[in-house]
Design an enzyme around this catalytic site. Sequence first.
Site, PDB file in Angstrom:
ATOM      1  N   CYS A 169      -2.697  -5.177  -0.589  1.00  0.00           N
ATOM      2  CA  CYS A 169      -2.577  -3.959  -1.403  1.00  0.00           C
ATOM      3  C   CYS A 169      -1.323  -3.936  -2.279  1.00  0.00           C
ATOM      4  CB  CYS A 169      -2.589  -2.719  -0.510  1.00  0.00           C
ATOM      5  SG  CYS A 169      -3.935  -2.691   0.671  1.00  0.00           S
ATOM      6  N   HIS A 301       1.574   5.452  -2.250  1.00  0.00           N
ATOM      7  CA  HIS A 301       0.518   4.520  -1.848  1.00  0.00           C
ATOM      8  C   HIS A 301      -0.675   5.338  -1.356  1.00  0.00           C
ATOM      9  CE1 HIS A 301      -1.270   0.792  -0.658  1.00  0.00           C
ATOM     10  NE2 HIS A 301      -1.267   1.092   0.625  1.00  0.00           N
ATOM     11  N   GLU A 312       4.659   7.018   5.054  1.00  0.00           N
ATOM     12  CA  GLU A 312       5.167   7.102   3.685  1.00  0.00           C
ATOM     13  C   GLU A 312       5.965   8.385   3.463  1.00  0.00           C
ATOM     14  OE1 GLU A 312       3.754   6.063  -0.853  1.00  0.00           O
ATOM     15  OE2 GLU A 312       2.219   6.506   0.643  1.00  0.00           O
ATOM     16  N   LYS A 333      -5.190   7.701  -5.475  1.00  0.00           N
ATOM     17  CA  LYS A 333      -6.331   7.073  -4.798  1.00  0.00           C
ATOM     18  C   LYS A 333      -7.360   8.121  -4.387  1.00  0.00           C
ATOM     19  CE  LYS A 333      -4.034   2.924  -2.976  1.00  0.00           C
ATOM     20  NZ  LYS A 333      -2.654   3.149  -3.407  1.00  0.00           N
ATOM     21  N   HIS A 338      -9.267   3.087  -3.590  1.00  0.00           N
ATOM     22  CA  HIS A 338      -8.280   2.032  -3.327  1.00  0.00           C
ATOM     23  C   HIS A 338      -8.766   0.705  -3.914  1.00  0.00           C
ATOM     24  CE1 HIS A 338      -5.063  -0.152  -1.768  1.00  0.00           C
ATOM     25  NE2 HIS A 338      -5.092   0.182  -0.492  1.00  0.00           N
ATOM     26  N   PHE A 397      -1.268  -4.350   4.123  1.00  0.00           N
ATOM     27  CA  PHE A 397      -1.479  -4.975   5.415  1.00  0.00           C
ATOM     28  C   PHE A 397      -0.612  -6.236   5.491  1.00  0.00           C
ATOM     29  CE2 PHE A 397      -6.016  -3.510   6.832  1.00  0.00           C
ATOM     30  CZ  PHE A 397      -5.524  -2.237   7.033  1.00  0.00           C
TER      31      PHE A 397
END
Length: 408
Positions: A169, A301, A312, A333, A338, A397
């Site tokens: 990502c 994010h 976050e 998003k 995403h 990830f």
Amino acid sequence: MSRRIAVTGLGAVSALGATAAANWQAVREGRCGITLHRFDGGPYAPEPVIIPAALAPEGFSAAAEARLGRKILGSVDRFAQLAVCAAYEALESAGLVDHEALAERTGVVLGHGQGGQETLEKSYERYFGLRSQRMHPATVPKIMVSGAVSAVAMQFGIHGPVFATSSACASSAHAIIQGAGLIHTGLADVAVVGGSEAIATPGCMSGWQAVQALAAQTCRPFSKDRDGMAMAEGGAVLVLEDYAHAEARGAEILGEFLGGGMSSDAGHITQPSLAGTSAAMARAARAAGLLDDEQVLISAHGTGTPLNDRNEAASIHAVFGERARSHPVIATKSAHGHLIGGSAALQAVIALHALREGAAPPVLNFNAPDPECDIDLVVGQLRPITARRALVNAFAFGGLNASLAFAA
């Protein structure tokens, strides 16, 4: 950074539209591109599943072929088609399509999480399902992660540094930082940067279901009842340019890239670390001199997963301290889904539009505040802002983190 870096071109394709302007207009109006889709893997796959996703507009590739021809677009996977389309718009807006400056002093750096997933699944169906040993001769070039940067370079005659980044990502965020580095070190005057993804395929969606990361209905970043992300496809590209070079050719300067921060959690493969994510944000904020700003626009994010959003929010507090709630937070998003490797680039395109217009788009699908996410989330409607600078977060990830700083 010793060389100032201007943003002179923007391009985007997502479920919200086939141009950067269309994507901005959609998020500012609060329109959502996430809907339920039926994913059918064909006769050799399990039963079809219905999952929320955000897919690129019908006919985008045909429209692109009409402009650019089939020579390149007809020979690449969908993820590369998305990248070429976004690059074309970005270069056109920068006034650099067919420009002689592209040849030797331009680089291309694009980020992708996986590459040609559609081609891969079709080839597996042919091999394992039909038991055919005859593969399409373009199978390998279509699958490789570097297929998109090669396609962009060939389409526009770019002979400078060209390479791909792949960090899940965070891929397009890393690509933007690396492209800026080419300009900073004098290896290029112009860098075509960003990313794309087209992994909303039956097999890949089953993989994401197995991770238990997908939402049941839609993406609800920072909402107390959030339950996961919505997969998307699309691409976004920015043209970065040495500031003096851009001024000398009379280019319209849309913004400025101020710097980036990167870090690695070196911890869990899927669970974020407060130390890692806050380190990336802090490094970008320090590089850009944002820590003392009265207001900074933060493009989160914001995946809509319980753990990521909570982490976050804590990172924003860790970096900005008592100023944390002074900075409006958006999470787009919730509108475009995403895009994995392409998300950070699309967020950057939207953030630059927001800064230029002085307005922050609302987070969609928000039902109730989460006490563990105590941030100034923009919800309900478009909000006027005074911020002239922004942070764009990308936390992947594997604990791979990047944060980008822009001004407009």
